[in-house]
Design an enzyme around this catalytic site. Sequence first.
Site, short mmCIF file in Angstrom:
data_model
loop_
_atom_site.label_atom_id
_atom_site.label_comp_id
_atom_site.label_asym_id
_atom_site.label_seq_id
_atom_site.Cartn_x
_atom_site.Cartn_y
_atom_site.Cartn_z
N TYR A 288 0.85 -1.20 0.00
CA TYR A 288 0.00 0.00 0.00
C TYR A 288 0.88 1.24 0.00
O TYR A 288 1.84 1.34 0.78
CB TYR A 288 -0.89 0.02 1.25
CG TYR A 288 -1.67 1.30 1.42
CD1 TYR A 288 -2.96 1.43 0.91
CD2 TYR A 288 -1.09 2.41 2.05
CE1 TYR A 288 -3.66 2.62 1.03
CE2 TYR A 288 -1.80 3.61 2.17
CZ TYR A 288 -3.07 3.71 1.67
OH TYR A 288 -3.76 4.88 1.78
N GLU B 163 -3.73 7.46 -3.85
CA GLU B 163 -3.50 6.14 -3.24
C GLU B 163 -3.27 5.08 -4.31
O GLU B 163 -3.97 5.07 -5.32
CB GLU B 163 -4.78 5.80 -2.45
CG GLU B 163 -4.66 4.71 -1.44
CD GLU B 163 -6.00 4.54 -0.70
OE1 GLU B 163 -6.13 5.08 0.41
OE2 GLU B 163 -6.90 3.90 -1.25
#
Lengths: 378, 294
Positions: A101, A189
């Site tokens: 991530y 993101e």
Amino acid sequence: MDIHEYQARERFRAAGIPVPPGRVVTTPKEAELAAEEYGGTVVIKAQVHSGGRGKAGGVRLAEDAAEARRYTSQILGMDINGFPVEKVLVTPAEDIDTEAYVGVLVDRKAQAATFVVSAEGGVDIEEVARTSPNSIRKLSIDPRYGMLPHQAYWLANFLYDPPKLVSQASKIITQLYDAFVGSGASMAEINPLITTPAGEVKAIDAKMSIDDSELFRRPDVAKMRDTSSEPLSETRAREAGLSYVKLDGDVGCCVNGAGLAMATMDLVKHYGGEPANFLDIGGSSNPDKVVAALEIITSDSNVKVILFNIFGGITRCDDVANGIIEAIKHIDVELPIVIRLTGTNEDLALQILEDAGLSACTSMDEVVEKAVELAGVA
Amino acid sequence: MAIFIDSDTKVVVQGITGRDGSFHTREMMAYGTRVVAGVTPGKGSQNFEGPNECTVPIFNGMDEAVSETGANTSVVYVPPAFAAGAILEAAEAGVELIVAITEGVPVLDMARAHAFARDRGVRVLGPNCPGLISPGKSKVGILPGQIVAEGPIGVVSRSGTLTYEAVFQLTTAGLGQTTCVGIGGDPLIGTNFISCLEAFEEDPETAAVVMIGEIGGTDEQEAAAYVKETMSKPVVGFIAGRTAPPGRRMGHAGAIISGSSGTAEEKIRVFEENGISVAIRPADIVGLLQGALA
């Protein structure tokens, strides 16, 4: 402003981040063609401004073109957390070794763009932060210097051991920062950032929100707005320069100032009613704004009563009262209207409104109780 | 006494010739604020006509405005595209306090401007704030002077009109104020709740404080912990946005519930846990204050 995954992928790709190809389609036939062209397994992804797409069944792996067509026809028109799916992204499936991530957002406390990275990707990062805070590395970027090479390396090094992966990730992190700043984003993101068996690092998902205050100087980003994903009334409010959020209740609220508007909604609820909207008409007594506000509130068929709550500060209450009367002349409102005005020259304002046959008072509690009561009987 | 501004505060208005800047400069001067200079690039050496035949010299830049007039505070009415630049210029010119009224300044511009001002020890209030007023002494910003009165209550709030609402009720009930501060509704603001609470705690004339917060962020929660640990004076709180849906921006750029954080329930709970009495309706603020002061 939220943008779609396919739009965020374009921004990422333009910054140099390796993102697999993809095509946005609106029909099952187009999805079939795209899948044929890519060959092999593809992923069909619903394009909506909502998280939890996978859980809702909006992301499917299709092994061939026929399957791509079938899944697309199932996903199109699906409702994901209140957002209807009108487009899907077709993209070749990747072989995945690991999922990480990488995200960046404006942190209020640090007052800077702040990276969050974790070797545990493809999951809800807030959950990871809660359950295993040690598996997260955070870094705020000083806006005066931007992302420095050793900082990108420090973040990348937390994700991978092999030097080849670290150097690719380090580059991607720097590119993500560039895309973030260059798009005027408030959040960007990559979840997940994958590694492939061939040793490549790639972004297979992309998410980005734009700071609304940036749009005036970024026409290329501003045109990414998808008005089909919001109620028509919100589009019209934005065009009229009003701050408006549609809710599910029946008491239409028209208030000057965001804080007072929220406090008014809360008080409606306190007295047993349900607010139909948040609406801030701003600081002026300009009748045009009041007309626009009334049009937007009355376009919501749930609304049974219109509640004005105005604090007259610099703008005097008598001016506001005249503005409301002027506005009501221009628009045919059949719903009951209750008005509360307080502040400078409030007595004069009440007189003006009463002379015009409108009900008005100076107590916020009184007017809200009355509005809730009228909504109940209507 | 008062916090941040008093009758000695010398103000320079950035954007004095604009629509809002000129209107509010006249309002400030009529209230008694010492407006000593204005800045509008390209309009230097002209004069601004204030009320009662008072004039204010206009300068092209902040450096000159400050060195010529000794201004120690600036107020920014510059449009969003240039507001952060105006703050940088004011910080470099050496004022002590910059009050940024402008709404809609890009957040990343503000990240730079706040860092720059911090380095120079300059206090920034806002942006997207109504400014502040020390009743009977000075007002800097857009708060209406008619609704305040001198007295012992400090008020600090993220909102504009909701602050006016609360202040007007205080004034009507005979509870005057030392200073009312609007800290602004943006995600990145220069002066937070804690800075204001510290100043009110130190101010001998402030007897109690009203703190008005709203959904979004954790500034209220941190302020509540500060109140419990450090403050000797009673604090009454109010939080707007109990009915706000998550993920939606409620007017203010900073008023948004992210995930499960920043909700009104959470803030009210933390207030109560830390000994702050919470008004459920704005109309309850006066009663709670009277109780706390009794």
